[in-house]
Design an enzyme around this catalytic site. Sequence first.
Site, PDB file in Angstrom:
ATOM      1  N   PRO A  95       0.825  -1.218   0.000  1.00  0.00           N
ATOM      2  CA  PRO A  95       0.000   0.000   0.000  1.00  0.00           C
ATOM      3  C   PRO A  95       0.857   1.266   0.000  1.00  0.00           C
ATOM      4  O   PRO A  95       1.875   1.331   0.690  1.00  0.00           O
ATOM      5  CB  PRO A  95      -0.799  -0.101   1.296  1.00  0.00           C
ATOM      6  CG  PRO A  95      -0.315  -1.284   2.026  1.00  0.00           C
ATOM      7  CD  PRO A  95       0.651  -2.030   1.183  1.00  0.00           C
ATOM      8  N   GLU A  96       0.482   2.215  -0.828  1.00  0.00           N
ATOM      9  CA  GLU A  96       1.154   3.515  -0.849  1.00  0.00           C
ATOM     10  C   GLU A  96       0.181   4.546  -0.268  1.00  0.00           C
ATOM     11  O   GLU A  96      -0.862   4.177   0.272  1.00  0.00           O
ATOM     12  CB  GLU A  96       1.592   3.855  -2.283  1.00  0.00           C
ATOM     13  CG  GLU A  96       2.562   2.809  -2.836  1.00  0.00           C
ATOM     14  CD  GLU A  96       3.037   3.106  -4.260  1.00  0.00           C
ATOM     15  OE1 GLU A  96       3.103   4.277  -4.639  1.00  0.00           O
ATOM     16  OE2 GLU A  96       3.334   2.147  -4.997  1.00  0.00           O
TER      17      GLU A  96
END
Length: 271
Positions: A2-3
């Site tokens: 996840p960013e």
Amino acid sequence: MPELPEVENVCRGLAEFFKVHSQIESVLVQSPKLRYPIPKKVKELKAVSVKRVHRRAKYIVIDLGSVCILNHLGMTGSWRIATCSSEIKHDHLALKMGPKTFLVYNDPRRFGYISIVDVNEVQKCRWFKHLGVEPLSADFTASYLFKIARHKKQPIKALLMDQKNVVGIGNIYAAEALFLAKVKPTRVSHKLKFLECEAIVTAVKEVLDQSIQSGGTTIKDYRTVYGDVGGFVTQLNVYGRYKEPCRACKNLIRKKVIAGRSTFWCSKCQR
Ligand SMILES: [Zn+2]
């Protein structure tokens, strides 16, 4: 992994949830083994109320007034809602919010972690003190990027992914932003012109904003608290599109592995 947009969406989901269930009755730690062990202090939390949830870089910050729970999702961390304790199996931790309400954290690959810090120590804690500026804040400007880039001989993509410079941008959004900015990811940072830095900053903000609105990008594991997947994957221009035609010029997208990470770009659109 996840960013920023994915973590932002998880945070928003948690905020919705805590609006209805704000009291943590107790914490069940089933398996403390994450990237760093879950501190005992987390297990000892009892009858505390959640004041606010927000994101800093790729961290979820659950503010309990005097202390904050910090959570990094690593590669595969996720939160979900459970209505019965029998649903909590092979999970790492659960916040008991009521007799039939649990907020459960699970992280199969265990690269994520959960910590607890004093509310006054958050900014200078070991996790936060080296973090750079937030890309969606007014601090991330063309002048800021140009000033950093001028002294660096590394490729611009690596500079953008270094959390000491700017936070929350990983492999996907670095590639996408550089495509929008028409800058090749392998360009040496100190040779970038001011106008190119300006284009990169605008593109970073645009791509992150758009992804947040679409619920983030789900490549494999990412889900929101309510189990939703991110819809931004259909809007990707270069990431994961090796040998597919560029959406702008029909030239085939290129790929090269740099420092173990796949880098995608269009050799015609990006210079
Ligand atoms: Zn192109």
